[in-house]
Write a protein that holds these residues in place. Structure first.
Motif, PDB file in Angstrom:
ATOM      1  N   ARG A   1       0.778  -1.215   0.000  1.00 48.09           N
ATOM      2  CA  ARG A   1       0.000   0.000   0.000  1.00 48.09           C
ATOM      3  C   ARG A   1       0.820   1.281   0.000  1.00 48.09           C
ATOM      4  N   THR A   2       2.061   1.223   0.517  1.00 48.19           N
ATOM      5  CA  THR A   2       2.852   2.447   0.564  1.00 48.19           C
ATOM      6  C   THR A   2       3.204   2.945  -0.830  1.00 48.19           C
TER       7      THR A   2
ATOM      8  N   SER B   1       1.257   4.197  -2.678  1.00 46.76           N
ATOM      9  CA  SER B   1       0.490   5.419  -2.876  1.00 46.76           C
ATOM     10  C   SER B   1       1.259   6.674  -2.463  1.00 46.76           C
ATOM     11  N   ASN B   2       2.400   6.532  -1.788  1.00 51.21           N
ATOM     12  CA  ASN B   2       3.209   7.677  -1.385  1.00 51.21           C
ATOM     13  C   ASN B   2       4.332   7.990  -2.361  1.00 51.21           C
TER      14      ASN B   2
ATOM     15  N   TRP C   1       2.460  11.111  -6.772  1.00 53.44           N
ATOM     16  CA  TRP C   1       1.898  10.157  -5.826  1.00 53.44           C
ATOM     17  C   TRP C   1       0.382  10.085  -5.812  1.00 53.44           C
ATOM     18  N   ARG C   2      -0.291  11.177  -6.120  1.00 53.12           N
ATOM     19  CA  ARG C   2      -1.741  11.150  -6.187  1.00 53.12           C
ATOM     20  C   ARG C   2      -2.240  11.347  -7.611  1.00 53.12           C
TER      21      ARG C   2
ATOM     22  N   ARG D   1      -2.838   6.220 -12.568  1.00 51.51           N
ATOM     23  CA  ARG D   1      -2.671   5.317 -11.434  1.00 51.51           C
ATOM     24  C   ARG D   1      -3.979   5.189 -10.675  1.00 51.51           C
ATOM     25  N   ASP D   2      -4.115   4.047 -10.015  1.00 48.13           N
ATOM     26  CA  ASP D   2      -5.249   3.784  -9.134  1.00 48.13           C
ATOM     27  C   ASP D   2      -4.660   3.319  -7.810  1.00 48.13           C
ATOM     28  N   ASN D   3      -4.559   4.230  -6.860  1.00 50.53           N
ATOM     29  CA  ASN D   3      -3.909   3.896  -5.595  1.00 50.53           C
ATOM     30  C   ASN D   3      -4.706   2.875  -4.789  1.00 50.53           C
ATOM     31  N   ALA D   4      -5.990   2.824  -4.993  1.00 51.20           N
ATOM     32  CA  ALA D   4      -6.801   1.828  -4.289  1.00 51.20           C
ATOM     33  C   ALA D   4      -6.460   0.415  -4.753  1.00 51.20           C
TER      34      ALA D   4
ATOM     35  N   ASN E   1      -3.331  -0.199  -6.065  1.00 48.10           N
ATOM     36  CA  ASN E   1      -1.859  -0.268  -6.097  1.00 48.10           C
ATOM     37  C   ASN E   1      -1.347  -0.529  -7.516  1.00 48.10           C
TER      38      ASN E   1
END
Length: 123
Positions: free
Chosen positions: A26-27, A29-30, A52-53, A71-74, A76
């Protein structure tokens, strides 16, 4: 962080392809994320990067208007949508996670690399 790129294959010139890169934790997303490519006998070159976002993106000049990074951080996952591909786009494509949160085209700024996925564009 482990990165796994997928979605490569054989495509005709003028066609489209979408690459995906799944990160192991999950990190992700940073971190800023990037795509690079390496053709036989050539150095690895920058393709695109995203912050990052996803608020900022950057592209190599030859990819502007044809490729889109997202990107889709949800999930990863980072994507590279490739449109209007050309034979010179043939290469192994690598995704990478940057040390920082923002976009960068500097290979040395990336600390984690995936194994790559082959893209072959036929004329």
């Amino acid at each position: 962080v482990q990165l796994q790129a997928s979605g490569g294959g054989l495509v005709q010139a003028g066609g489209s392809l979408r690459l995906s890169c799944a990160a192991s934790r999950r990190t992700f997303s940073n971190n800023g994320m990037g795509w690079f490519r390496q053709a036989p006998g050539k150095e690895r070159e920058f393709v695109a990067s995203i912050s990052w976002r996803g608020q900022s993106t950057d592209y190599a000049d030859s990819m502007k208007g044809r490729f889109t990074i997202s990107r889709d951080n949800a999930k990863n996952t980072v994507y590279l949508q490739m449109n209007s591909v050309k034979p010179e786009d043939t290469a192994v494509y690598y995704c990478a996670a940057a040390r920082g949160a923002w976009t960068t085209s500097d290979k040395s700024a990336y600390q984690y690399w995936g194994r790559g996925t082959q893209v072959t564009v036929s004329s």
